[in-house]
Design a protein around this motif. Structure first.
Motif, PDB file in Angstrom:
ATOM      1  N   LYS A 287       0.834  -1.204   0.000  1.00  0.00           N
ATOM      2  CA  LYS A 287       0.000   0.000   0.000  1.00  0.00           C
ATOM      3  C   LYS A 287       0.870   1.256   0.000  1.00  0.00           C
ATOM      4  O   LYS A 287       0.598   2.214  -0.724  1.00  0.00           O
ATOM      5  CB  LYS A 287      -0.933  -0.019   1.209  1.00  0.00           C
ATOM      6  N   ALA A 288       1.944   1.258   0.799  1.00  0.00           N
ATOM      7  CA  ALA A 288       2.852   2.411   0.858  1.00  0.00           C
ATOM      8  C   ALA A 288       3.533   2.630  -0.492  1.00  0.00           C
ATOM      9  O   ALA A 288       3.682   3.776  -0.941  1.00  0.00           O
ATOM     10  CB  ALA A 288       3.898   2.208   1.949  1.00  0.00           C
ATOM     11  N   ARG A 289       3.937   1.548  -1.162  1.00  0.00           N
ATOM     12  CA  ARG A 289       4.558   1.676  -2.484  1.00  0.00           C
ATOM     13  C   ARG A 289       3.576   2.259  -3.501  1.00  0.00           C
ATOM     14  O   ARG A 289       3.936   3.121  -4.299  1.00  0.00           O
ATOM     15  CB  ARG A 289       5.067   0.321  -2.974  1.00  0.00           C
ATOM     16  N   ILE A 290       2.347   1.817  -3.455  1.00  0.00           N
ATOM     17  CA  ILE A 290       1.330   2.327  -4.385  1.00  0.00           C
ATOM     18  C   ILE A 290       1.084   3.816  -4.129  1.00  0.00           C
ATOM     19  O   ILE A 290       1.005   4.611  -5.071  1.00  0.00           O
ATOM     20  CB  ILE A 290       0.019   1.521  -4.262  1.00  0.00           C
ATOM     21  N   GLU A 291       0.975   4.200  -2.853  1.00  0.00           N
ATOM     22  CA  GLU A 291       0.755   5.608  -2.523  1.00  0.00           C
ATOM     23  C   GLU A 291       1.921   6.466  -2.999  1.00  0.00           C
ATOM     24  O   GLU A 291       1.716   7.555  -3.544  1.00  0.00           O
ATOM     25  CB  GLU A 291       0.532   5.769  -1.023  1.00  0.00           C
TER      26      GLU A 291
ATOM     27  N   ILE B 155       1.907   9.538  -5.828  1.00  0.00           N
ATOM     28  CA  ILE B 155       2.467  10.875  -5.582  1.00  0.00           C
ATOM     29  C   ILE B 155       3.478  11.223  -6.673  1.00  0.00           C
ATOM     30  O   ILE B 155       3.485  12.346  -7.201  1.00  0.00           O
ATOM     31  CB  ILE B 155       3.107  10.943  -4.181  1.00  0.00           C
ATOM     32  N   LEU B 156       4.331  10.272  -7.011  1.00  0.00           N
ATOM     33  CA  LEU B 156       5.336  10.519  -8.051  1.00  0.00           C
ATOM     34  C   LEU B 156       4.683  10.752  -9.417  1.00  0.00           C
ATOM     35  O   LEU B 156       5.129  11.623 -10.173  1.00  0.00           O
ATOM     36  CB  LEU B 156       6.322   9.358  -8.128  1.00  0.00           C
TER      37      LEU B 156
END
Length: 94
Positions: free
Chosen positions: A54-58, A62-63
């Motif tokens: 989930k953190a990687r997707i978020e 953002i990027l």
């Protein structure tokens, strides 16, 4: 590059061997694909792996948004950005 290990198991395994499937997800950081009638139906992940994913997707979202800002010219000099941040921080301390 990040590659998540995957295992395919029938839905009966989830019902009849839940503890084993759960341990496989948690300890091996594997995604267990649950099938129904031979077709992929759901995926089970350990909670920690879910949070990392989930953190990687978020971060990717953002990027991608930042990349779109650059492409559309919605940018400002870094000095202005840091000046704005300093102002916000000073106002928060008052």
């Amino acid at each position: 590059m990040y590659a998540l290990q995957e295992t395919i198991r029938p839905s009966a395994d989830l019902r009849n061997h839940y503890n084993e499937v759960s341990k496989q997800c948690r300890e091996n950081n594997e995604a267990v694909i649950i099938t129904v009638n031979g077709r992929g139906d759901t995926v089970s992940l350990g909670y920690e792996e879910y949070k990392r994913m989930k953190a990687r997707i978020e971060l990717l979202e953002i990027l991608a948004e930042a990349d779109e800002d650059v492409k559309c010219g919605r940018v400002a000099p870094i000095k202005d950005t840091f000046d704005d941040l300093r102002k916000i921080l000073k106002e928060g301390k008052a």
